[in-house]
Design an enzyme around this catalytic site. Structure first.
Site, short mmCIF file in Angstrom:
data_model
loop_
_atom_site.label_atom_id
_atom_site.label_comp_id
_atom_site.label_asym_id
_atom_site.label_seq_id
_atom_site.Cartn_x
_atom_site.Cartn_y
_atom_site.Cartn_z
N ARG A 28 4.18 11.35 -2.08
CA ARG A 28 4.00 11.10 -0.66
C ARG A 28 5.31 11.29 0.09
O ARG A 28 6.29 10.62 -0.18
CB ARG A 28 3.50 9.66 -0.46
CG ARG A 28 3.39 9.24 0.97
CD ARG A 28 2.92 7.79 1.07
NE ARG A 28 2.98 7.36 2.45
CZ ARG A 28 3.54 6.24 2.86
NH1 ARG A 28 4.09 5.42 1.99
NH2 ARG A 28 3.56 5.93 4.13
N TYR B 75 10.78 9.55 1.24
CA TYR B 75 10.80 8.59 0.14
C TYR B 75 11.42 9.12 -1.14
O TYR B 75 11.61 8.36 -2.09
CB TYR B 75 9.38 8.10 -0.15
CG TYR B 75 8.74 7.41 1.02
CD1 TYR B 75 9.16 6.14 1.42
CD2 TYR B 75 7.73 8.02 1.76
CE1 TYR B 75 8.59 5.50 2.51
CE2 TYR B 75 7.15 7.39 2.84
CZ TYR B 75 7.58 6.14 3.22
OH TYR B 75 7.02 5.51 4.29
N ASP C 256 2.09 -15.30 6.84
CA ASP C 256 1.69 -16.69 6.62
C ASP C 256 1.80 -17.08 5.15
O ASP C 256 2.23 -18.18 4.82
CB ASP C 256 0.27 -16.93 7.13
CG ASP C 256 0.18 -16.98 8.65
OD1 ASP C 256 1.24 -17.09 9.31
OD2 ASP C 256 -0.94 -16.91 9.17
N HIS D 298 4.26 -4.23 8.97
CA HIS D 298 4.17 -4.03 10.41
C HIS D 298 2.85 -4.53 11.00
O HIS D 298 2.69 -4.54 12.22
CB HIS D 298 4.32 -2.54 10.73
CG HIS D 298 5.40 -1.88 9.95
ND1 HIS D 298 6.74 -2.19 10.10
CD2 HIS D 298 5.35 -0.96 8.95
CE1 HIS D 298 7.46 -1.47 9.25
NE2 HIS D 298 6.64 -0.72 8.53
N ARG E 88 12.64 5.51 12.27
CA ARG E 88 11.32 6.13 12.20
C ARG E 88 10.51 5.79 13.44
O ARG E 88 11.06 5.37 14.46
CB ARG E 88 10.63 5.67 10.91
CG ARG E 88 11.43 6.12 9.68
CD ARG E 88 10.74 5.85 8.39
NE ARG E 88 9.47 6.57 8.34
CZ ARG E 88 8.54 6.29 7.45
NH1 ARG E 88 8.70 5.34 6.57
NH2 ARG E 88 7.41 6.99 7.43
N HIS F 249 12.73 -1.95 2.14
CA HIS F 249 12.08 -0.71 2.56
C HIS F 249 12.94 0.44 2.04
O HIS F 249 14.17 0.42 2.21
CB HIS F 249 11.96 -0.62 4.08
CG HIS F 249 11.05 -1.65 4.65
ND1 HIS F 249 9.68 -1.52 4.62
CD2 HIS F 249 11.30 -2.84 5.24
CE1 HIS F 249 9.14 -2.58 5.17
NE2 HIS F 249 10.11 -3.40 5.55
N ILE F 250 12.31 1.42 1.45
CA ILE F 250 13.03 2.57 0.90
C ILE F 250 13.66 3.38 2.03
O ILE F 250 14.81 3.80 1.95
CB ILE F 250 12.08 3.43 0.04
CG1 ILE F 250 11.65 2.62 -1.20
CG2 ILE F 250 12.74 4.76 -0.36
CD1 ILE F 250 10.52 3.24 -1.98
N SER F 251 12.90 3.59 3.09
CA SER F 251 13.41 4.33 4.25
C SER F 251 13.99 3.35 5.26
O SER F 251 13.73 2.14 5.21
CB SER F 251 12.28 5.15 4.89
OG SER F 251 11.32 4.29 5.49
N ARG G 149 7.10 1.06 13.49
CA ARG G 149 7.68 0.56 12.25
C ARG G 149 8.90 -0.34 12.50
O ARG G 149 9.42 -0.95 11.59
CB ARG G 149 8.09 1.71 11.34
CG ARG G 149 6.93 2.53 10.86
CD ARG G 149 7.40 3.58 9.85
NE ARG G 149 6.39 4.61 9.65
CZ ARG G 149 5.39 4.53 8.79
NH1 ARG G 149 5.26 3.46 8.03
NH2 ARG G 149 4.52 5.50 8.67
N ASN H 185 8.25 -5.25 -0.85
CA ASN H 185 8.12 -4.06 -0.02
C ASN H 185 6.64 -4.01 0.32
O ASN H 185 5.83 -3.51 -0.45
CB ASN H 185 8.56 -2.80 -0.76
CG ASN H 185 8.47 -1.56 0.10
OD1 ASN H 185 7.80 -1.56 1.14
ND2 ASN H 185 9.11 -0.49 -0.33
N ALA I 49 3.12 -0.65 4.79
CA ALA I 49 2.60 -0.73 6.16
C ALA I 49 2.18 -2.14 6.54
O ALA I 49 2.17 -2.48 7.72
CB ALA I 49 1.42 0.23 6.32
N PRO J 78 0.79 -1.22 0.00
CA PRO J 78 0.00 0.00 0.00
C PRO J 78 0.83 1.28 0.00
O PRO J 78 1.89 1.35 0.60
CB PRO J 78 -0.82 -0.10 1.29
CG PRO J 78 -0.06 -1.03 2.16
CD PRO J 78 0.61 -2.00 1.23
N ASN J 79 0.30 2.23 -0.73
CA ASN J 79 0.81 3.61 -0.83
C ASN J 79 2.09 3.74 -1.64
O ASN J 79 2.54 4.86 -1.87
CB ASN J 79 0.99 4.23 0.56
CG ASN J 79 -0.33 4.37 1.27
OD1 ASN J 79 -1.30 4.86 0.71
ND2 ASN J 79 -0.40 3.89 2.50
N GLU K 215 13.11 -8.71 1.83
CA GLU K 215 12.26 -7.60 2.24
C GLU K 215 13.01 -6.29 1.95
O GLU K 215 14.19 -6.16 2.28
CB GLU K 215 11.96 -7.71 3.73
CG GLU K 215 11.12 -6.60 4.29
CD GLU K 215 10.86 -6.75 5.79
OE1 GLU K 215 10.05 -5.98 6.30
OE2 GLU K 215 11.48 -7.64 6.43
#
Length: 150
Positions: free
Chosen positions: A20, A25, A89, A82, A109, A102-104, A113, A76, A79, A12-13, A100
């Site tokens: 954003r 980001y 699963d 988390h 943060r 993550h950009i940030s 997170r 990625n 959210a 998402p997002n 996995e």
């Protein structure tokens, strides 16, 4: 010869990249991320299936689709990293290498997170390196696939 397939799944997002929170980001878009992945995949001689969804159920279905079809998953989950035991699963059920991304840097943060359910299924985790994290994940996945095939 058929190239090994790697799914690059985005949650998402991530469709809002470039708009954003650019201080976190950056200004690049999801299309830019996809182009980086396409270029790197070609050099690494792997095929990718690049997708993004805001829907948890769709993400779970895509992960399940990987079983017997893909050699690995780069994810990625945004959210959902988390919050989603369902994503965890699904990742565990496909029995594939998972990286996995993550950009940030999620550890610099908000404290909520700092925990990632996805990490429990991940072979490796890359965070805080911006879009370069995707290129690094593809290179690492290509190495994992090569090790598995030998």
């Amino acid at each position: 010869m058929e190239l090994p397939l790697v799914y690059v799944l985005n949650g998402p997002n991530l469709n809002m990249l470039g708009m954003r929170q650019p201080k976190i980001y950056g200004n690049a878009t999801l299309d830019d991320v996809e182009q980086i992945c396409i270029q790197n995949a070609e050099q690494l001689e792997i095929a990718i299936d690049f997708r993004q969804t805001n829907d948890e159920g769709e993400l779970v279905s895509w992960i399940q689709e990987c079983r017997g079809k893909a050699k690995g998953i780069i994810i990625n989950a945004g959210a959902y990293s988390h919050t989603s035991i369902a994503v965890l699963d699904a990742l565990l059920s496909v029995e594939l290498p998972v990286i996995e991304v993550h950009i940030s840097n999620i550890y610099r943060r908000e404290s909520f997170r700092h925990h990632s359910y996805v990490s429990h299924a991940a072979t490796g985790i890359i965070c805080g390196l911006g879009l370069q994290g995707y290129a690094l994940a593809l290179a690492a996945m290509a190495d994992l696939i090569l090790e598995e095939d030998n």
